[in-house]
Design an enzyme around this catalytic site. Structure first.
Site, PDB file in Angstrom:
ATOM      1  CB  VAL A  10       5.747   4.348   4.815  1.00 24.71           C
ATOM      2  CG1 VAL A  10       4.603   4.347   6.121  1.00 24.71           C
ATOM      3  CG2 VAL A  10       5.827   2.848   4.326  1.00 24.71           C
TER       4      VAL A  10
ATOM      5  CG  LEU B  63       7.321   6.146   9.469  1.00 20.85           C
ATOM      6  CD1 LEU B  63       6.489   7.386   8.948  1.00 20.85           C
ATOM      7  CD2 LEU B  63       6.537   4.883   9.797  1.00 20.85           C
ATOM      8  CG  ASP B  64       9.380   0.507   5.542  1.00 20.08           C
ATOM      9  OD1 ASP B  64      10.277   0.344   6.290  1.00 20.08           O
ATOM     10  OD2 ASP B  64       8.533  -0.596   5.374  1.00 20.08           O
ATOM     11  NE  ARG B  65      13.372   7.824  -0.587  1.00 21.56           N
ATOM     12  CZ  ARG B  65      14.712   8.325  -1.217  1.00 21.56           C
ATOM     13  NH1 ARG B  65      15.743   7.605  -1.240  1.00 21.56           N
ATOM     14  NH2 ARG B  65      14.691   9.798  -1.650  1.00 21.56           N
TER      15      ARG B  65
END
Length: 229
Positions: free
Chosen positions: A64, A60-62
């Site tokens: 998120v 997951l993107d940071r």
């Protein structure tokens, strides 16, 4: 080390509710990763000597939050990798947006081009060189205080896909400055949450559904939780 929110755990897999401040794997910041935290947790809980095996299945993107799945054995890792590749894993996200899409539900198809230097993706309506097809389905769940909650199901897994595609239709995610939202969130997060992951257990072959509660750090998430459970 912050306390981990463990959602599911057995001998083969472990799932964690990631906070928006956690990074799944290392980057140039050198910050402690979620991967390292989960390894340390397993090492301590099971009193394991030496290195702990932990396979990163997806990211997951940071900024998120939400469910992240790890493999605890090489067998589980190779099987899960194949399941993700073959689109046998269903991932559901919740996103908070300030603008309503034209339709309450729909299927978005774009062609996404990643710019690695800027760490940003661009969505185009038609195919172009180097761009990858990106497909998601969304539906409006509820509205509250100038914001709306969309549920998003991914058919493909592209770089910044949900952020990029929702911005393309004029609905940037709350707090996501990179994709056109005018203000940041106080904690540096964006209001995108990996709510649920559904798959067949890679070893036991039984259906698994893992659900992650929305962050306690943001009042707006709490207000939506009171409405949606």
């Amino acid at each position: 080390m912050s306390k981990l929110d463990i959602l599911y755990e057995d001998n083969h897999i472990i799932a964690v509710n990631k906070s928006s401040s956690d990074i799944v794997q290392g980057d140039k910041t050198g910050d402690e990763t979620l991967n390292d935290k989960v390894k340390a947790y397993i090492k301590k809980k099971y009193n394991k000597p030496g290195d702990v095996f932990l396979g990163v299945v997806h990211r997951l993107d940071r900024p998120v939050s939400g469910v992240v799945l790890f493999a605890r054995t090489s067998k589980a890792l190779s099987r899960l990798n194949k399941m993700f590749q073959d689109k046998q894993v269903k991932k559901t996200y919740w996103a908070l947006v300030a603008e309503l899409p034209e339709e309450d539900s729909g299927r978005l198809v774009h062609y996404i081009l990643k710019n690695s230097e800027k760490n940003k993706s661009y969505a185009f309506p038609k195919p172009r060189a180097g761009a990858k097809e990106a497909i998601l389905n969304y539906r409006l769940i509820s509205g509250l205080k100038n914001y709306y909650m969309l549920e998003v199901d991914l058919e493909t897994g592209r770089h910044h896909q949900i952020r990029c595609q929702l911005a393309k239709i004029g609905c940037p995610i709350r707090g996501d400055l990179k994709y056109g939202f005018p203000r940041s969130n106080k904690d540096g997060s964006i209001s995108l949450h990996a709510r649920k992951i559904e798959f067949e257990h890679p070893v036991k072959k039984e259906p698994i559904t893992i659900i992650a509660s929305t962050p306690d750090t943001e009042n707006l998430w709490k207000e939506f939780r009171n409405v949606n459970g």
